[in-house]
Write a protein that holds these residues in place. Sequence first.
Motif, PDB file in Angstrom:
ATOM      1  N   VAL A  73       0.830  -1.211   0.000  1.00 60.16           N
ATOM      2  CA  VAL A  73       0.000   0.000   0.000  1.00 60.16           C
ATOM      3  C   VAL A  73       0.860   1.255   0.000  1.00 60.16           C
ATOM      4  N   THR A  74       0.473   2.194  -0.850  1.00 57.75           N
ATOM      5  CA  THR A  74       0.943   3.576  -0.758  1.00 57.75           C
ATOM      6  C   THR A  74      -0.227   4.389  -0.236  1.00 57.75           C
ATOM      7  N   ALA A  75      -0.092   4.937   0.962  1.00 58.43           N
ATOM      8  CA  ALA A  75      -1.200   5.643   1.611  1.00 58.43           C
ATOM      9  C   ALA A  75      -0.929   7.144   1.607  1.00 58.43           C
ATOM     10  N   VAL A  76      -1.886   7.916   1.095  1.00 56.93           N
ATOM     11  CA  VAL A  76      -1.756   9.377   1.015  1.00 56.93           C
ATOM     12  C   VAL A  76      -2.640  10.002   2.089  1.00 56.93           C
ATOM     13  N   PRO A  97       7.900  -5.168   7.053  1.00 52.97           N
ATOM     14  CA  PRO A  97       8.572  -3.956   6.564  1.00 52.97           C
ATOM     15  C   PRO A  97       8.559  -3.896   5.035  1.00 52.97           C
ATOM     16  N   GLY A  98       8.370  -2.681   4.512  1.00 58.56           N
ATOM     17  CA  GLY A  98       8.394  -2.493   3.064  1.00 58.56           C
ATOM     18  C   GLY A  98       7.054  -2.633   2.380  1.00 58.56           C
ATOM     19  N   MET A  99       6.028  -3.082   3.120  1.00 57.28           N
ATOM     20  CA  MET A  99       4.709  -3.280   2.506  1.00 57.28           C
ATOM     21  C   MET A  99       3.863  -2.007   2.510  1.00 57.28           C
ATOM     22  N   LEU A 100       4.252  -1.030   3.341  1.00 57.47           N
ATOM     23  CA  LEU A 100       3.481   0.212   3.458  1.00 57.47           C
ATOM     24  C   LEU A 100       4.384   1.413   3.251  1.00 57.47           C
ATOM     25  N   ALA A 101       3.973   2.311   2.348  1.00 57.03           N
ATOM     26  CA  ALA A 101       4.629   3.610   2.177  1.00 57.03           C
ATOM     27  C   ALA A 101       3.595   4.690   2.453  1.00 57.03           C
ATOM     28  N   VAL A 102       3.952   5.669   3.268  1.00 57.47           N
ATOM     29  CA  VAL A 102       3.018   6.742   3.621  1.00 57.47           C
ATOM     30  C   VAL A 102       3.486   8.048   2.982  1.00 57.47           C
ATOM     31  N   VAL A 103       2.563   8.695   2.263  1.00 61.50           N
ATOM     32  CA  VAL A 103       2.829  10.002   1.663  1.00 61.50           C
ATOM     33  C   VAL A 103       2.043  11.034   2.461  1.00 61.50           C
ATOM     34  N   ASP A 104       2.761  11.889   3.182  1.00 62.01           N
ATOM     35  CA  ASP A 104       2.141  12.915   4.026  1.00 62.01           C
ATOM     36  C   ASP A 104       1.867  14.139   3.154  1.00 62.01           C
TER      37      ASP A 104
END
Length: 281
Positions: A73-76, A97-104
């Motif tokens: 997931v890439t979560a915005v 680890p590595g399964m989630l990227a968060v875009v703030d």
Amino acid sequence: MPVTLLGASEIRSLAADLDVTPTKKLGQNFVVDANTVRKIVQAARVQAGERVVEIGPGLGSLTLAILETGASVTAVEIDHRLAARLPLTAERHGVEPGMLAVVDADALRVTELPGDPRVLVANLPYNVSVPVLLHFLETFPDLERGVVMVQAEVGERLAAAPGSKIYGSPSVKAAWYGRWRLAGTVSRQVFWPVPNVDSVLVGFERDAEPRGDDDLRRRTFSVVDAAFGQRRKMLRQAVAPLFGGTAATSSAALEAVGIDPTLRGEQLTIDDFVRLAASVH
């Protein structure tokens, strides 16, 4: 270790810990029911190994349901506190680890996404759902399909067919990108706080081939805005400013592409609008 989902009491304690009070301004209504978030993920046909972009993950209930499938997931997230806490919540619930990227960031301003996601899944804030969807479809052509939860009235408009009373500008602009369908209803009771509107799931599949370039899309959307800006008027009057300024010149332009000048915007398909836009000089 399998991924576990958030429960209602944990969601409330997370919010209290972060001093987060769901606000109408940000359209925050958190889903507190595990069956509902799994239903959304199933409707989107999320598969292990896929990269999903989620807009507005909030406290992470839908995020964890997507990750549970083995997708990444890439979560915005626009709320800095929620964006900062989400990785920790994911870690505590068994996400590798590595399964989630968060875009703030504000979803309406995002122009790049890590991981090249192909699927969009989101519980969208009611006040910005259509602009956010159109922005993502325009900006990220690799998005192939998705399911979003939106206010029922908005979802029904997105999926509306020509000729219906609710068919309008959002319906046509969404159709530029592909096919839309209603994919289920959602009870008010699964949200915290309980909203005063009903929600639906809307699914989309992007067309294999784009309808045209950005220039044609902009021209098409201008014609759509003109047609629905005065939706009670016949097309020859509504779109006249784009075709010489008179009903006579716009009638000629409409007839030249095989469209009856006495029709109204709600009777035209996306293909009709594209043909008409292509004739704008």
